[in-house]
Design a protein around this motif. Structure first.
Motif, PDB file in Angstrom:
ATOM      1  N   GLU A 184      -8.328  -2.932   4.891  1.00 45.85           N
ATOM      2  CA  GLU A 184      -6.963  -2.493   5.223  1.00 45.85           C
ATOM      3  C   GLU A 184      -6.622  -1.222   4.449  1.00 45.85           C
ATOM      4  O   GLU A 184      -5.945  -0.337   4.948  1.00 45.85           O
ATOM      5  CB  GLU A 184      -5.953  -3.595   4.904  1.00 45.85           C
ATOM      6  N   VAL A 185      -7.091  -1.142   3.208  1.00 46.69           N
ATOM      7  CA  VAL A 185      -6.856   0.046   2.384  1.00 46.69           C
ATOM      8  C   VAL A 185      -7.561   1.247   3.004  1.00 46.69           C
ATOM      9  O   VAL A 185      -6.984   2.332   3.115  1.00 46.69           O
ATOM     10  CB  VAL A 185      -7.343  -0.184   0.935  1.00 46.69           C
ATOM     11  N   VAL A 186      -8.807   1.051   3.422  1.00 45.40           N
ATOM     12  CA  VAL A 186      -9.576   2.129   4.061  1.00 45.40           C
ATOM     13  C   VAL A 186      -8.836   2.621   5.310  1.00 45.40           C
ATOM     14  O   VAL A 186      -8.657   3.836   5.492  1.00 45.40           O
ATOM     15  CB  VAL A 186     -11.006   1.659   4.407  1.00 45.40           C
ATOM     16  N   GLN A 187      -8.387   1.698   6.160  1.00 49.30           N
ATOM     17  CA  GLN A 187      -7.654   2.081   7.377  1.00 49.30           C
ATOM     18  C   GLN A 187      -6.374   2.832   7.039  1.00 49.30           C
ATOM     19  O   GLN A 187      -6.048   3.841   7.663  1.00 49.30           O
ATOM     20  CB  GLN A 187      -7.330   0.847   8.219  1.00 49.30           C
ATOM     21  N   PHE A 188      -5.639   2.339   6.039  1.00 51.97           N
ATOM     22  CA  PHE A 188      -4.391   2.971   5.626  1.00 51.97           C
ATOM     23  C   PHE A 188      -4.642   4.399   5.143  1.00 51.97           C
ATOM     24  O   PHE A 188      -3.947   5.338   5.543  1.00 51.97           O
ATOM     25  CB  PHE A 188      -3.736   2.131   4.520  1.00 51.97           C
ATOM     26  N   LEU A 210       0.839  -1.189   0.000  1.00 52.74           N
ATOM     27  CA  LEU A 210       0.000   0.000   0.000  1.00 52.74           C
ATOM     28  C   LEU A 210       0.877   1.243   0.000  1.00 52.74           C
ATOM     29  O   LEU A 210       1.857   1.319   0.739  1.00 52.74           O
ATOM     30  CB  LEU A 210      -0.915   0.013   1.229  1.00 52.74           C
ATOM     31  N   ALA A 211       0.523   2.211  -0.833  1.00 58.83           N
ATOM     32  CA  ALA A 211       1.268   3.463  -0.917  1.00 58.83           C
ATOM     33  C   ALA A 211       0.330   4.556  -1.404  1.00 58.83           C
ATOM     34  O   ALA A 211      -0.701   4.286  -2.000  1.00 58.83           O
ATOM     35  CB  ALA A 211       2.441   3.321  -1.891  1.00 58.83           C
ATOM     36  N   ILE A 212       0.711   5.780  -1.133  1.00 61.76           N
ATOM     37  CA  ILE A 212      -0.031   6.934  -1.641  1.00 61.76           C
ATOM     38  C   ILE A 212       0.885   7.684  -2.592  1.00 61.76           C
ATOM     39  O   ILE A 212       2.051   7.923  -2.293  1.00 61.76           O
ATOM     40  CB  ILE A 212      -0.475   7.873  -0.494  1.00 61.76           C
ATOM     41  N   ILE A 213       0.329   8.039  -3.731  1.00 64.27           N
ATOM     42  CA  ILE A 213       1.056   8.842  -4.711  1.00 64.27           C
ATOM     43  C   ILE A 213       0.340  10.171  -4.822  1.00 64.27           C
ATOM     44  O   ILE A 213      -0.877  10.227  -5.016  1.00 64.27           O
ATOM     45  CB  ILE A 213       1.097   8.143  -6.082  1.00 64.27           C
ATOM     46  N   GLU A 214       1.082  11.253  -4.689  1.00 69.55           N
ATOM     47  CA  GLU A 214       0.492  12.584  -4.775  1.00 69.55           C
ATOM     48  C   GLU A 214       0.692  13.147  -6.175  1.00 69.55           C
ATOM     49  O   GLU A 214       1.792  13.123  -6.720  1.00 69.55           O
ATOM     50  CB  GLU A 214       1.144  13.518  -3.751  1.00 69.55           C
ATOM     51  N   ALA A 215      -0.393  13.635  -6.748  1.00 66.69           N
ATOM     52  CA  ALA A 215      -0.332  14.260  -8.070  1.00 66.69           C
ATOM     53  C   ALA A 215      -0.152  15.763  -7.906  1.00 66.69           C
ATOM     54  O   ALA A 215      -0.658  16.360  -6.958  1.00 66.69           O
ATOM     55  CB  ALA A 215      -1.610  13.965  -8.845  1.00 66.69           C
ATOM     56  N   ASN A 216       0.555  16.369  -8.817  1.00 67.83           N
ATOM     57  CA  ASN A 216       0.774  17.819  -8.784  1.00 67.83           C
ATOM     58  C   ASN A 216      -0.439  18.605  -9.271  1.00 67.83           C
ATOM     59  O   ASN A 216      -0.497  19.812  -9.103  1.00 67.83           O
ATOM     60  CB  ASN A 216       1.995  18.195  -9.631  1.00 67.83           C
ATOM     61  N   GLU A 217      -1.372  17.916  -9.923  1.00 65.83           N
ATOM     62  CA  GLU A 217      -2.581  18.566 -10.421  1.00 65.83           C
ATOM     63  C   GLU A 217      -3.730  17.570 -10.340  1.00 65.83           C
ATOM     64  O   GLU A 217      -3.514  16.376 -10.161  1.00 65.83           O
ATOM     65  CB  GLU A 217      -2.386  19.040 -11.855  1.00 65.83           C
ATOM     66  N   ASP A 218      -4.951  18.084 -10.474  1.00 64.51           N
ATOM     67  CA  ASP A 218      -6.110  17.207 -10.453  1.00 64.51           C
ATOM     68  C   ASP A 218      -6.050  16.242 -11.630  1.00 64.51           C
ATOM     69  O   ASP A 218      -5.675  16.623 -12.745  1.00 64.51           O
ATOM     70  CB  ASP A 218      -7.407  18.014 -10.526  1.00 64.51           C
ATOM     71  N   LEU A 219      -6.440  15.008 -11.366  1.00 66.29           N
ATOM     72  CA  LEU A 219      -6.466  13.996 -12.413  1.00 66.29           C
ATOM     73  C   LEU A 219      -7.894  13.837 -12.921  1.00 66.29           C
ATOM     74  O   LEU A 219      -8.852  14.023 -12.170  1.00 66.29           O
ATOM     75  CB  LEU A 219      -5.957  12.664 -11.868  1.00 66.29           C
ATOM     76  N   ARG A 262      -7.213   6.407   5.752  1.00 67.51           N
ATOM     77  CA  ARG A 262      -7.660   7.267   6.849  1.00 67.51           C
ATOM     78  C   ARG A 262      -6.496   7.649   7.763  1.00 67.51           C
ATOM     79  O   ARG A 262      -6.446   8.781   8.259  1.00 67.51           O
ATOM     80  CB  ARG A 262      -8.781   6.591   7.628  1.00 67.51           C
ATOM     81  N   ALA A 263      -5.562   6.747   7.968  1.00 69.63           N
ATOM     82  CA  ALA A 263      -4.376   7.049   8.782  1.00 69.63           C
ATOM     83  C   ALA A 263      -3.510   8.123   8.126  1.00 69.63           C
ATOM     84  O   ALA A 263      -2.737   8.807   8.803  1.00 69.63           O
ATOM     85  CB  ALA A 263      -3.560   5.783   9.026  1.00 69.63           C
ATOM     86  N   GLN A 264      -3.653   8.279   6.797  1.00 70.29           N
ATOM     87  CA  GLN A 264      -2.917   9.306   6.049  1.00 70.29           C
ATOM     88  C   GLN A 264      -3.776  10.550   5.824  1.00 70.29           C
ATOM     89  O   GLN A 264      -3.471  11.365   4.953  1.00 70.29           O
ATOM     90  CB  GLN A 264      -2.460   8.733   4.700  1.00 70.29           C
ATOM     91  N   ASN A 265      -4.866  10.678   6.584  1.00 64.87           N
ATOM     92  CA  ASN A 265      -5.793  11.811   6.483  1.00 64.87           C
ATOM     93  C   ASN A 265      -6.429  11.938   5.105  1.00 64.87           C
ATOM     94  O   ASN A 265      -6.687  13.043   4.622  1.00 64.87           O
ATOM     95  CB  ASN A 265      -5.108  13.122   6.884  1.00 64.87           C
ATOM     96  N   GLN A 266      -6.679  10.797   4.453  1.00 65.34           N
ATOM     97  CA  GLN A 266      -7.371  10.760   3.175  1.00 65.34           C
ATOM     98  C   GLN A 266      -8.799  10.266   3.400  1.00 65.34           C
ATOM     99  O   GLN A 266      -9.033   9.450   4.284  1.00 65.34           O
ATOM    100  CB  GLN A 266      -6.646   9.829   2.194  1.00 65.34           C
ATOM    101  N   GLN A 267      -9.729  10.746   2.614  1.00 66.33           N
ATOM    102  CA  GLN A 267     -11.126  10.343   2.728  1.00 66.33           C
ATOM    103  C   GLN A 267     -11.521   9.531   1.498  1.00 66.33           C
ATOM    104  O   GLN A 267     -11.883  10.103   0.469  1.00 66.33           O
ATOM    105  CB  GLN A 267     -12.025  11.580   2.882  1.00 66.33           C
ATOM    106  N   PRO A 268     -11.429   8.206   1.587  1.00 65.94           N
ATOM    107  CA  PRO A 268     -11.772   7.378   0.428  1.00 65.94           C
ATOM    108  C   PRO A 268     -13.275   7.346   0.169  1.00 65.94           C
ATOM    109  O   PRO A 268     -14.075   7.625   1.065  1.00 65.94           O
ATOM    110  CB  PRO A 268     -11.269   5.993   0.833  1.00 65.94           C
TER     111      PRO A 268
END
Length: 168
Positions: A137-141, A3-12, A143-149
């Motif tokens: 597990e993805v949902v928990q991951f 599991l990883a998060i990739i940040e985009a520089n612009e909206d996709l 949310r732990a990264q302050n993301q709202q899936p």
């Protein structure tokens, strides 16, 4: 857990997939999507037979299978000398190959139900089973990264398709 998060520089473009926050029923139809290394190997080896074809023109590899069971593992040794794993897993028959790890496992409603992680093979009986990290597990991951899936908390139901809601 791949599991990883990739940040985009612009909206996709497009909309994020919903992530299933439930256990899929046995025999639910699944589809694995990814870019296995074997496909890249074949393309590289055949480059002289496919003039003009570049890797970025390839579509992802898709395979189909079915849910078998969900279960928890605690401190499991999945790979010799590798890290120990504590997680909820999905065991299924949807083939994937090295390079697909970290790719999504979808149900027929295009909800992410898991993340493809590892295979278990018994060469004596020519059998392989496929394991994916459960979408919870993805949902928990996330949310732990302050993301709202985007969450799907009810079973996928397509009229006329018993496998997405019937447990035998």
């Amino acid at each position: 857990k791949d599991l990883a998060i990739i940040e985009a520089n612009e909206d996709l473009p497009g909309t994020a997939f919903q992530i299933a926050d439930y256990d899929p029923a046995r025999d639910t139809d699944f589809e694995a999507v990814g870019f296995p290394g074997l496909a890249d190997f074949a393309t590289q080896r055949s480059a002289n037979r496919m003039p003009g074809l570049t890797k970025d023109q390839l579509d992802p590899i898709k395979t189909q299978g079915r849910m078998q069971r969900a279960f928890d593992v605690t401190d499991a040794q999945v790979v010799t000398d590798g890290p120990r794993l504590t997680t909820r897993l999905l065991l299924h028959t949807t083939p994937f190959s090295p390079g697909n790890s970290g790719g999504p496992l979808f149900n027929r409603c295009n909800q992410v139900v898991g993340v493809n992680t590892f295979t278990a093979t018994d060469r004596n009986v020519a059998a392989t089973l496929f394991h994916s990290i459960h979408s919870r597990e993805v949902v928990q991951f996330l949310r732990a990264q302050n993301q709202q899936p985007r969450i799907a908390n009810s079973f996928c139901f397509l009229p006329g398709s018993y496998s997405d809601y019937l447990t035998l």
